[in-house]
Design an enzyme around this catalytic site. Structure first.
Site, PDB file in Angstrom:
ATOM      1  N   SER A  67      -5.271   0.788  -7.545  1.00 60.94           N
ATOM      2  CA  SER A  67      -5.021   1.807  -8.558  1.00 60.94           C
ATOM      3  C   SER A  67      -4.433   1.177  -9.814  1.00 60.94           C
ATOM      4  O   SER A  67      -3.719   0.167  -9.741  1.00 60.94           O
ATOM      5  CB  SER A  67      -4.030   2.848  -8.016  1.00 60.94           C
ATOM      6  N   TYR A  77       3.706   5.887  -4.774  1.00 59.68           N
ATOM      7  CA  TYR A  77       2.252   5.686  -4.709  1.00 59.68           C
ATOM      8  C   TYR A  77       1.878   4.338  -5.340  1.00 59.68           C
ATOM      9  O   TYR A  77       1.089   3.573  -4.774  1.00 59.68           O
ATOM     10  CB  TYR A  77       1.548   6.826  -5.429  1.00 59.68           C
TER      11      TYR A  77
END
Length: 250
Positions: free
Chosen positions: A145, A159
């Site tokens: 990501s 995250y």
């Protein structure tokens, strides 16, 4: 064992995972579609894959746990008898907040799925594809990501932390498996227009942040899927241990 290569995609019922499964079907793969809970979405993804000429199966399982991972791979073994590629796509963000306000149980769930789940999935895939264990080699593609280099302050620090682990997994495992005929890479999506933002409690995120991306817009799940398929292709035969950014310049 059929002539078509076989791919397992975790978290493939919708969003980026579904796009990867569909693009793989169009590229000639038979597809194992893992999903957590949305059976209808997985069924629709499967139907689209079959319309592209693939055989597709859906497997409900929580891949944060070893028993769930085993369920997916057992179903794949029984349906196809071969394995050529694994995409560790299953992941969640949790609800957006500052770290100090985040629910510890939610943080634990994110780490369990995004990190432990990816490790366990890659482990099972490697065991089947390693040439020293009778496999034919293949590909593992992990989903990283843009949060790794942004940090996601005030939204998802946990995250971002989980996805930093994915980059380390990609590097270490690529070196571990390079002599086994298995290439290991990752794709790092930036701001992508999927349902994940609404699930995180910030449904306006795309509209709010899209124009701030250097390229001027959010990306699509299909653009991420194209990058995954490239990394699995012969055009990327000398590429391993790489994290490919698909982030519009972020």
């Amino acid at each position: 064992m059929g002539d078509r290569p076989v791919i397992i995609v975790t978290g493939a019922g919708r969003g980026i995972g579904a796009a990867i499964a569909i693009k793989a079907a169009e590229a000639g793969y038979d597809v194992v579609i893992n999903y957590a809970g949305n059976a209808e979405a997985a069924k629709q993804t499967s139907a689209t894959c079959e319309a592209a000429g693939a055989k597709a199966i859906t497997v409900q399982a929580d891949v944060a746990k070893q028993e769930g991972v085993e369920t997916v791979f057992k179903a794949s073994d029984e349906a196809f008898g071969r394995l050529d590629a694994v995409v560790t796509n299953a992941g969640i963000t949790g609800v957006s907040s500052k770290l100090v306000d985040a629910d510890p149980e939610m943080i634990e769930r994110v780490i369990d799925l995004n990190v432990t789940g990816a490790l366990l999935t890659a482990r099972e895939g490697a065991a089947r594809m390693m040439t020293s264990r009778g496999g034919k080699g293949g590909n593992i593609v992990n989903l990283s990501s843009a949060s790794v280099w942004i940090g996601s302050p005030n939204d998802f620090v946990w995250y971002a932390t989980s996805k930093g682990s994915i980059d380390v997994l990609t590097l270490g495992l690529s070196r571990e498996l390079a002599g086994e005929g298995i290439r290991v890479n990752a794709v790092a999506p930036g701001l992508i227009d999927t349902e994940i933002h609404a699930s995180a409690g910030i449904p306006d995120r795309i509209a709010r942040l899209g124009s701030s991306v250097p390229i001027g817009r959010a990306g699509t799940a299909e653009e991420v899927a194209d990058a995954v398929l490239y990394l699995m292709s012969e055009q990327a035969s000398y590429v391993t241990g790489t994290v490919l950014k698909v982030a519009g310049g972020r």
